[in-house]
Design an enzyme around this catalytic site. Structure first.
Site, PDB file in Angstrom:
ATOM      1  N   LYS A 138       0.834  -1.199   0.000  1.00 48.71           N
ATOM      2  CA  LYS A 138       0.000   0.000   0.000  1.00 48.71           C
ATOM      3  C   LYS A 138       0.867   1.246   0.000  1.00 48.71           C
ATOM      4  O   LYS A 138       0.388   2.337  -0.273  1.00 48.71           O
ATOM      5  CB  LYS A 138      -1.011  -0.015   1.139  1.00 48.71           C
ATOM      6  CG  LYS A 138      -0.473  -0.317   2.501  1.00 48.71           C
ATOM      7  CD  LYS A 138      -1.637  -0.430   3.487  1.00 48.71           C
ATOM      8  CE  LYS A 138      -1.223  -1.281   4.677  1.00 48.71           C
ATOM      9  NZ  LYS A 138      -2.305  -1.921   5.353  1.00 48.71           N
ATOM     10  N   ARG A 139       2.142   1.089   0.303  1.00 50.31           N
ATOM     11  CA  ARG A 139       3.044   2.244   0.256  1.00 50.31           C
ATOM     12  C   ARG A 139       3.585   2.512  -1.147  1.00 50.31           C
ATOM     13  O   ARG A 139       4.163   3.541  -1.411  1.00 50.31           O
ATOM     14  CB  ARG A 139       4.200   2.057   1.252  1.00 50.31           C
ATOM     15  CG  ARG A 139       3.785   2.357   2.682  1.00 50.31           C
ATOM     16  CD  ARG A 139       4.810   1.867   3.672  1.00 50.31           C
ATOM     17  NE  ARG A 139       4.934   0.401   3.617  1.00 50.31           N
ATOM     18  CZ  ARG A 139       4.113  -0.434   4.264  1.00 50.31           C
ATOM     19  NH1 ARG A 139       3.152   0.037   5.004  1.00 50.31           N
ATOM     20  NH2 ARG A 139       4.270  -1.737   4.170  1.00 50.31           N
TER      21      ARG A 139
END
Ligand code: GLU
Ligand code: ZN
Length: 494
Positions: A262-263
């Site tokens: 998700k980063r």
């Protein structure tokens, strides 16, 4: 599929950070599954971690779901029979359930300190034993408990896992068995009384009568623990007593063999919104991360997906996120699933600040409407529109030096001058007449149309690529077209 009780699924993100594509994929599969079966989509916010959750992320989640068109039947703003749907507003429920689990012996207080746990883990690792919780506090005597309490030792609440293996049939992966050594007793309430995800997630699934849990493979290891907890909840009368069926969606890989995180900038939903993906194009692509409509059909509408969705057809193998393919599918949606009017309307955000570089008063909707149909078949994402039409609304074409160098090679000035003369003599300023004028200029220099029009395009639009040139010139008009060519000729001879 016939199910005795109406099918109920849930999408239950935690409001941390920005929504990402993995989350959207989970929401989409739950939504399509619910809609296919005429079931209920519950939207629940898992915001029990005050340190990480934020109101901003909560709003971003709602906004994302609305933008995507993934509707929910119960949840924030809608309410429903199991309200509230934000876990932060349900804390008294969890405290009560934890007490009842303790009273029934399904859970116990564990007084082990972090240091003691770590020391035992270390020893187990050295001895080659499984390094999970060993059950130290499972059967403390009253006297031992009294001694720990007298000492003022803090305690967490731990769930007592059954001593038999847990077997379930995953909707995607088939039958799976987890043996007790691999699933030790686990914490459900912190020493400070805060309930953990491990408790609140199954408790709400039980209370909200969830029948099917579709979620990412990263959560597979918590499933046997949750199944044991659902069974305990059923015994103490929390919820309707059914254990939901589970389907774990495949991992999504980014570059190489790494999981898309998700980063990863590539996973941020905002990026896709800013670039002007259509919700239908993005969702179509995300559907392909684990599912397909038919062997040779990559492009489909949400309605088609809903009609055909089958959880047992989801592929358990990891899926690779391929941005190029995502873009190509989006381009097809722009081309095929929007009317010209819808396309023009959808472009609007990119035709003004902060995306558009021209002065707001320079924008001319009629000029845009003329070129919109040509742009619709050429853009990949809606934000491409800005560069495609900026020549119409900027006082001067953008100065793209690379394009200039490419088109204005020696000899280009001569053909440009001929084109200027022929264009200046055109009576009817129409694309056909303009094309004939440039064609004739090329012939004078032994050049094909493609070569002859390149310097004209760069003189007028600033770029070597763009919308069909002669329609562009027609729309731009005689005066501005000729003055831009004059400016380019002056620069070439200067
Ligand atoms: N709130 C959990 C998460 O975002 C939900 C997990 C689940 O679907 O059970 O990871
Ligand atoms: Zn303990």
């Amino acid at each position: 599929m016939t199910s005795p009780t109406p099918l109920r699924v849930r999408f239950c993100p935690s409001p941390t950070g920005n929504p990402h594509v993995g989350l959207v994929r989970t929401a989409l599969f739950n939504w399509a599954f619910a809609r296919h079966h005429g079931g209920t989509m519950v939207f629940r916010i898992e915001d029990t971690d005050a340190a990480r959750d934020s109101e901003e992320s909560y709003q971003a989640l709602l906004d994302a779901m609305r933008w995507l068109g993934l509707t929910w039947d119960e949840g924030p703003e809608k309410g429903g029979p199991h309200a509230p749907y934000r876990q932060s507003q349900r804390m008294d429920i969890y405290a009560d359930v934890a007490e009842r689990l303790l009273a029934a012996g399904h859970a116990y207080r564990c007084y082990c300190t972090a240091d003691e746990l770590e020391a035992r883990r270390e020893a187990a690792r050295k001895a080659g034993r499984p390094s999970g919780y060993e059950g130290t506090c499972r059967a403390l005597t009253k006297a031992q408990i009294a001694a720990h309490e007298a000492e003022g030792r803090p305690s967490i609440v731990r769930f007592r896992m059954p001593d038999e293996p847990i077997t379930f049939t995953d909707l995607v992966r088939g039958e799976l068995t987890f043996t007790p050594e691999n699933v030790p007793d686990y914490g459900i309430v912190r020493a400070n009384g805060a309930p953990l995800y491990t408790l609140v997630n199954p408790v709400d699934d039980a209370l909200m009568e969830i029948t099917h849990v579709l979620r990412g493979e990263d959560l597979l290891s918590s499933t046997p623990r949750q199944i044991a907890l659902y069974r305990a909840l059923a015994e103490i009368g929390v919820g309707g007593g059914t254990v939901p069926a589970f389907g774990h969606l495949p991992y999504v890989l980014g570059e190489g063999t790494k999981k898309l995180s998700k980063r990863d900038p590539q996973s941020s939903l905002n990026l896709y919104r800013d670039r002007g993906f259509l919700p239908s194009g993005l969702l179509n692509y995300l559907a392909l991360l684990g599912w397909s409509l038919a062997e040779d059909r990559d492009v489909f509408s949400l309605e088609e997906m809903v009609a055909a969705f089958d959880i047992s057809a989801v592929n358990a193998n990891p899926a690779r996120f391929d941005l190029k393919k995502c873009e190509a599918i989006n381009a097809t949606h722009i081309r095929e699933h929007l009317s010209t009017e819808e396309f023009a309307e959808a472009c609007r955000p990119w035709l003004r600040a902060p995306y558009a570089p021209w002065k707001p008063e320079a924008y001319d909707p009629e000029a845009f409407a003329k070129l919109a149909p040509l742009a619709q078949t050429r853009v990949t994402v809606l934000s491409d529109i800005t560069d495609n039409v900026d020549f119409l609304f900027l006082d001067e074409p953008v100065a793209d030096e690379q394009s200039w160098a490419k088109a204005m090679k020696p000899g280009a000035g001569d053909v440009l001058a001929s084109a200027r003369a022929n264009l200046g003599a055109v009576e009817d300023w129409t694309a056909d007449a303009l094309k004939a004028a440039v064609l004739a200029a090329g012939e004078e220099h032994g050049l094909k149309l493609g070569k002859a029009q390149a310097p004209v395009r760069v003189a007028v639009t600033g770029r070597t690529v763009g919308l069909p040139l002669f329609e562009s010139l027609e729309t731009l008009g005689r005066r501005r077209t000729l003055s831009r060519i004059d400016a380019a000729l002056a620069r070439l001879s200067g």
